[in-house]
Write an enzyme that holds these catalytic residues in place. Structure first.
Site, short mmCIF file in Angstrom:
data_model
loop_
_atom_site.label_atom_id
_atom_site.label_comp_id
_atom_site.label_asym_id
_atom_site.label_seq_id
_atom_site.Cartn_x
_atom_site.Cartn_y
_atom_site.Cartn_z
N ARG A 35 -56.61 -51.31 -23.10
CA ARG A 35 -58.59 -51.15 -23.54
C ARG A 35 -57.96 -52.26 -24.32
N LEU A 38 -59.65 -47.66 -27.97
CA LEU A 38 -59.73 -46.48 -27.63
C LEU A 38 -60.05 -45.74 -27.10
N GLY A 39 -59.74 -44.24 -26.99
CA GLY A 39 -60.78 -43.56 -26.29
C GLY A 39 -60.35 -42.96 -24.74
N GLY A 115 -48.22 -51.38 -21.85
CA GLY A 115 -47.23 -51.31 -21.67
C GLY A 115 -46.17 -50.23 -20.60
N GLY A 181 -69.20 -37.95 -1.77
CA GLY A 181 -68.27 -36.45 -2.80
C GLY A 181 -69.23 -35.80 -3.56
N ILE A 185 -68.34 -35.53 -10.29
CA ILE A 185 -68.64 -36.94 -10.81
C ILE A 185 -70.38 -37.31 -9.91
N LEU A 187 -71.91 -34.60 -8.90
CA LEU A 187 -73.37 -34.04 -8.70
C LEU A 187 -73.78 -34.46 -10.12
N HIS A 322 -60.16 -31.65 -21.88
CA HIS A 322 -59.16 -30.38 -23.58
C HIS A 322 -58.45 -30.50 -22.80
N HIS A 445 -80.05 -11.29 -30.81
CA HIS A 445 -81.44 -11.60 -29.72
C HIS A 445 -82.61 -12.01 -30.82
P1 FAD Z 1 -57.18 -41.19 -19.93
O1 FAD Z 1 -58.12 -40.79 -20.50
O2 FAD Z 1 -57.51 -41.83 -18.50
O3 FAD Z 1 -56.56 -42.61 -20.69
C1 FAD Z 1 -55.36 -42.83 -20.56
C2 FAD Z 1 -55.43 -44.54 -20.65
O4 FAD Z 1 -53.85 -45.30 -20.01
C3 FAD Z 1 -56.52 -45.68 -20.58
O5 FAD Z 1 -57.71 -46.08 -21.65
C4 FAD Z 1 -55.85 -46.75 -19.98
O6 FAD Z 1 -56.13 -47.50 -20.29
C5 FAD Z 1 -54.45 -46.72 -20.65
N1 FAD Z 1 -53.46 -46.93 -19.66
C6 FAD Z 1 -53.11 -46.95 -19.01
N2 FAD Z 1 -51.78 -47.58 -18.50
C7 FAD Z 1 -51.46 -48.03 -19.94
C8 FAD Z 1 -50.47 -49.04 -20.21
N3 FAD Z 1 -49.39 -48.80 -18.86
N4 FAD Z 1 -50.17 -49.46 -20.50
C9 FAD Z 1 -51.91 -49.05 -21.43
N5 FAD Z 1 -52.37 -48.19 -21.51
C10 FAD Z 1 -52.56 -47.81 -20.43
N6 FAD Z 1 -63.16 -34.33 -18.59
C11 FAD Z 1 -63.82 -33.45 -19.51
O7 FAD Z 1 -63.08 -32.23 -19.41
N7 FAD Z 1 -65.36 -33.26 -19.70
C12 FAD Z 1 -65.76 -33.87 -18.93
O8 FAD Z 1 -66.96 -33.98 -19.22
C13 FAD Z 1 -65.96 -35.56 -18.16
N8 FAD Z 1 -66.20 -35.86 -18.31
C14 FAD Z 1 -66.04 -36.98 -17.01
C15 FAD Z 1 -66.86 -38.02 -16.27
C16 FAD Z 1 -66.50 -39.28 -15.89
C17 FAD Z 1 -67.06 -40.26 -15.31
C18 FAD Z 1 -65.04 -39.20 -15.69
C19 FAD Z 1 -64.69 -40.12 -14.55
C20 FAD Z 1 -64.09 -38.13 -15.61
C21 FAD Z 1 -64.35 -37.19 -16.08
N9 FAD Z 1 -63.58 -36.20 -17.21
C22 FAD Z 1 -64.28 -35.12 -18.72
C23 FAD Z 1 -62.21 -36.65 -17.14
C24 FAD Z 1 -61.43 -37.39 -18.78
O9 FAD Z 1 -61.96 -37.98 -18.89
C25 FAD Z 1 -60.60 -37.46 -18.16
O10 FAD Z 1 -59.86 -35.88 -17.95
C26 FAD Z 1 -59.21 -37.53 -19.47
O11 FAD Z 1 -59.66 -38.89 -20.02
C27 FAD Z 1 -58.06 -37.72 -19.12
O12 FAD Z 1 -57.61 -37.70 -20.72
P2 FAD Z 1 -56.38 -38.86 -20.54
O13 FAD Z 1 -55.34 -39.49 -21.46
O14 FAD Z 1 -54.82 -38.11 -19.84
O15 FAD Z 1 -56.17 -40.01 -19.70
P1 NAI Z 2 -63.38 -34.22 -7.01
O1 NAI Z 2 -62.19 -33.33 -6.52
O2 NAI Z 2 -64.60 -32.75 -8.18
O3 NAI Z 2 -64.50 -34.17 -6.10
C1 NAI Z 2 -64.36 -34.95 -4.50
C2 NAI Z 2 -65.00 -33.98 -4.01
O4 NAI Z 2 -65.10 -35.37 -2.88
C3 NAI Z 2 -64.80 -32.89 -3.19
O5 NAI Z 2 -66.30 -31.87 -3.24
C4 NAI Z 2 -63.92 -33.03 -2.10
O6 NAI Z 2 -64.55 -33.07 -0.80
C5 NAI Z 2 -65.27 -34.45 -1.89
N1 NAI Z 2 -64.17 -35.44 -0.44
C6 NAI Z 2 -63.10 -35.93 -1.32
N2 NAI Z 2 -63.16 -36.92 0.72
C7 NAI Z 2 -64.39 -36.90 0.71
C8 NAI Z 2 -64.44 -38.46 1.92
N3 NAI Z 2 -63.61 -38.57 2.19
N4 NAI Z 2 -66.03 -38.05 2.01
C9 NAI Z 2 -66.74 -37.22 0.95
N5 NAI Z 2 -66.01 -36.37 0.40
C10 NAI Z 2 -65.00 -36.20 0.27
O7 NAI Z 2 -64.12 -35.02 -8.17
P2 NAI Z 2 -64.65 -36.05 -8.43
O8 NAI Z 2 -65.86 -36.03 -9.08
O9 NAI Z 2 -64.44 -37.85 -8.22
O10 NAI Z 2 -64.37 -36.01 -10.14
C11 NAI Z 2 -62.46 -36.43 -10.56
C12 NAI Z 2 -61.69 -35.71 -11.64
O11 NAI Z 2 -62.87 -35.92 -12.50
C13 NAI Z 2 -62.67 -33.95 -11.36
O12 NAI Z 2 -61.61 -33.22 -10.17
C14 NAI Z 2 -62.90 -33.41 -12.92
O13 NAI Z 2 -61.24 -33.62 -13.44
C15 NAI Z 2 -62.91 -34.99 -13.73
N6 NAI Z 2 -63.98 -34.81 -14.41
C16 NAI Z 2 -65.24 -33.89 -14.95
C17 NAI Z 2 -65.67 -33.72 -15.23
C18 NAI Z 2 -66.48 -32.47 -16.34
O14 NAI Z 2 -65.68 -32.18 -16.36
N7 NAI Z 2 -68.17 -31.75 -16.33
C19 NAI Z 2 -66.94 -34.78 -15.06
C20 NAI Z 2 -66.24 -35.36 -14.25
C21 NAI Z 2 -65.02 -35.96 -13.98
#
Ligand code: FAD
Ligand code: NAI
Length: 466
Positions: A35, A38-39, A115, A181, A185, A187, A322, A445
């Site tokens: 990307r 970073l992040g 990579g 779903g 995400i 909700l 985390h 409290h």
């Molecule tokens: P990622 O954050 O996905 O990072 C991987 C990185 O690797 C990416 O930047 C990608 O570009 C890079 N990459 C991939 N392949 C290559 C390659 N071959 N070469 C170079 N770079 C590469 N988690 C929480 O704990 N709290 C939340 O509130 C939360 N909210 C979320 C909301 C949404 C909408 C989404 C989608 C996810 C959310 N998550 C949340 C989940 C969280 O984002 C992930 O669990 C976390 O980012 C995972 O970290 P990671 O380092 O494993 O991977």
């Molecule tokens: P999710 O696994 O939380 O929920 C997916 C939902 O889709 C489930 O209820 C599942 O039963 C349903 N589903 C699966 N196939 C379906 C289909 N064909 N039709 C209808 N429903 C279907 O996945 P989500 O919301 O996409 O998030 C992915 C991950 O991202 C989470 O598991 C979480 O690890 C991470 N995340 C964490 C957040 C946080 O910590 N606050 C916020 C957002 C994402």
């Protein structure tokens, strides 16, 4: 060129924490990120932008709805969606720059590009201009994260049919948003757009929302979101989508089969889970393969090929930032020959809706399945003075403790600011605290945190009455 001690592939929470930790340990380290910033998912298109919109939309709704008026504050707010998106983008930019700063401070080299492993100890990086360089590494850490799981027949174009990234940057408030779903995400982002004025329908394959979440917490959240105006079609499947310039027509059937209905929406969010991302990573060059879910296995963060480590969303366990961070740090400590472990039983999980949901440890369903006798203590926020004063009385705190030893085994909360309070129980459980330890600890409290103590007290009161 001398070899790196560690080359990290991926600059998300797993990768950047691993790289910074390696730098702090005095290792020669590079982090490859494809990307522009970073992040990873978390900072760019996940945790941070979603929380920015959740915060802003919550305040907007409080001002636009009855909440401010109840408090005696009369305002007529006007939504400036462009500014709401801008402040989100500004915060994200500041956070991603912050990681760049930490890289410089800790002597982590950011190698820009994608990579690809090219045999033992070799990673080829392809830059945006197509140029290639090869890095030599004593240890390779795969931290490539995850991507949205696609739904056959409902192709994401990020115009009308969105993934979470598209739903974080809509140019207008949808009239009708269908979310496929009812997970985290769906909700969270469904809440954002409903608060800003969209009609939101959530279609879920299973008969409940948030599978895996404590059943009672799930039901309480669903009730509350329904009261707020979100509608749920549970036990339903989307079997097809027809897209036009103005919207989408979805065919929806009962999950068990039956008559299909057509539902029209101007936007559809597909949020049915995420899957590990390993495309083009060259795993085969070191004899590694993913399983049927696309997952890379690990044994205490080590892949089955020598010198290769794997952390974060790309491997087993909760897909949470985390959890990825902890694995990144522990993985580097293990590379350095230190003893280090992630306590997977104590990874908290939060849903940032309103009310929030926060859980850690085992659910009642898990304890029943394990046949482990437990006691339950519960306290509703309706009985908490601070929550009452703030008109935020939905939800409860539930503490599960071992029937014999009183050790806290799980905590499940729905309610105001529970995301900020679950940490207390994480610390307590890390020290193997009993429910009585919390019950005997003075809490300030009036605070919502008193509910944590009251629930622990109830573990004993309930057991005495049983
Ligand atoms: P990622 O954050 O996905 O990072 C991987 C990185 O690797 C990416 O930047 C990608 O570009 C890079 N990459 C991939 N392949 C290559 C390659 N071959 N070469 C170079 N770079 C590469 N988690 C929480 O704990 N709290 C939340 O509130 C939360 N909210 C979320 C909301 C949404 C909408 C989404 C989608 C996810 C959310 N998550 C949340 C989940 C969280 O984002 C992930 O669990 C976390 O980012 C995972 O970290 P990671 O380092 O494993 O991977
Ligand atoms: P999710 O696994 O939380 O929920 C997916 C939902 O889709 C489930 O209820 C599942 O039963 C349903 N589903 C699966 N196939 C379906 C289909 N064909 N039709 C209808 N429903 C279907 O996945 P989500 O919301 O996409 O998030 C992915 C991950 O991202 C989470 O598991 C979480 O690890 C991470 N995340 C964490 C957040 C946080 O910590 N606050 C916020 C957002 C994402």
């Amino acid at each position: 060129m001398s070899a790196y001690d560690v080359v990290v592939i991926g600059g998300g929470p797993g990768g950047y924490n691993a790289a910074i930790k390696a730098g702090q340990q005095g290792m020669k380290v590079a982090c490859i990120e494809g990307r522009e910033t970073l992040g990873g998912t978390c900072l760019n298109v996940g945790c941070m932008p979603s929380k920015a919109l959740l915060h802003a939309s919550e305040l907007y709704e409080a001002a636009a709805g009855k909440e401010f008026a109840t408090l005696g504050i009369q305002v007529e707010p006007k939504l400036d969606l462009a500014q709401m998106m801008k402040q989100k983008a500004d915060s994200v930019a500041a956070l991603t720059k912050g990681i760049e700063f930490l890289f410089r401070k800790n002597k982590v080299e950011w190698v820009k590009g994608w990579g690809r492993i090219a045999g033992a100890g070799k990673v080829v990086v392809t830059a945006a201009d197509g140029s290639e360089q090869t890095l030599e590494a004593r240890n390779i850490v795969i931290a490539t994260g995850s991507e949205p799981t696609p739904l056959p027949g409902v192709t994401i174009d990020n115009k009308r049919i969105l993934d979470s990234t598209g739903a974080l940057s809509l140019p207008e408030v949808p009239k009708h948003l269908v979310v496929i779903g009812a997970g985290v995400i769906g909700l969270e982002l469904g809440s954002v757009w409903r608060r800003l004025g969209a009609q939101v329908t959530v279609v879920e394959y299973l008969g409940r929302i948030c599978p895996g979440l404590d059943d009672e917490a799930g039901k309480t959240l669903q009730r509350s979101l329904t009261k707020q105006g979100m509608s749920f079609k549970l036990s339903s499947k989307v079997t097809g989508a027809k897209t036009s310039k103005t919207g989408v027509e979805l065919s929806i059937e009962p999950a068990a089969g039956g008559l299909a209905e057509t539902v029209k929406a101007d936007y559809v969010l597909v949020a049915i889970g995420r899957r590990p991302y390993t495309a083009g990573l060259g795993l085969e060059t070191v004899g590694l393969a993913t399983d049927s879910r696309g997952m890379l296995a690990n044994d205490r963060h080590q892949a089955s090929a020598a010198g290769i480590w794997v952390i974060g969303d790309v491997t087993s366990g909760a897909m949470l930032a985390h959890k990825a961070e902890d694995e990144g740090i522990v993985c580097i400590e293990r590379i350095a020959g230190q003893a280090a472990e992630v306590n997977y039983n104590l990874i908290p999980s939060v849903i940032y809706t309103r009310p929030e949901v926060a859980t850690v440890g085992k659910s009642e369903e898990q304890l029943k399945a394990e046949g482990r006798p437990y006691k339950v203590g519960k306290f509703p926020f309706t009985a908490n003075s601070r929550a009452k004063i703030n008109h935020e009385t939905e939800g409860f705190v539930k503490v599960l403790a071992d029937e014999r030893t009183d050790e806290i085994l799980g905590v499940h909360m729905v309610g105001p600011s529970v995301s900020e309070m679950i940490g207390e129980y994480c610390v307590a459980m890390e020290f193997s605290a009993s429910a009585e330890d919390i019950a005997l600890t003075c809490h300030p409290h009036p605070t919502r945190s008193e509910a944590l103590r009251q629930a622990a007290m109830d573990v004993h009161d309930a057991a005495m009455q049983a």
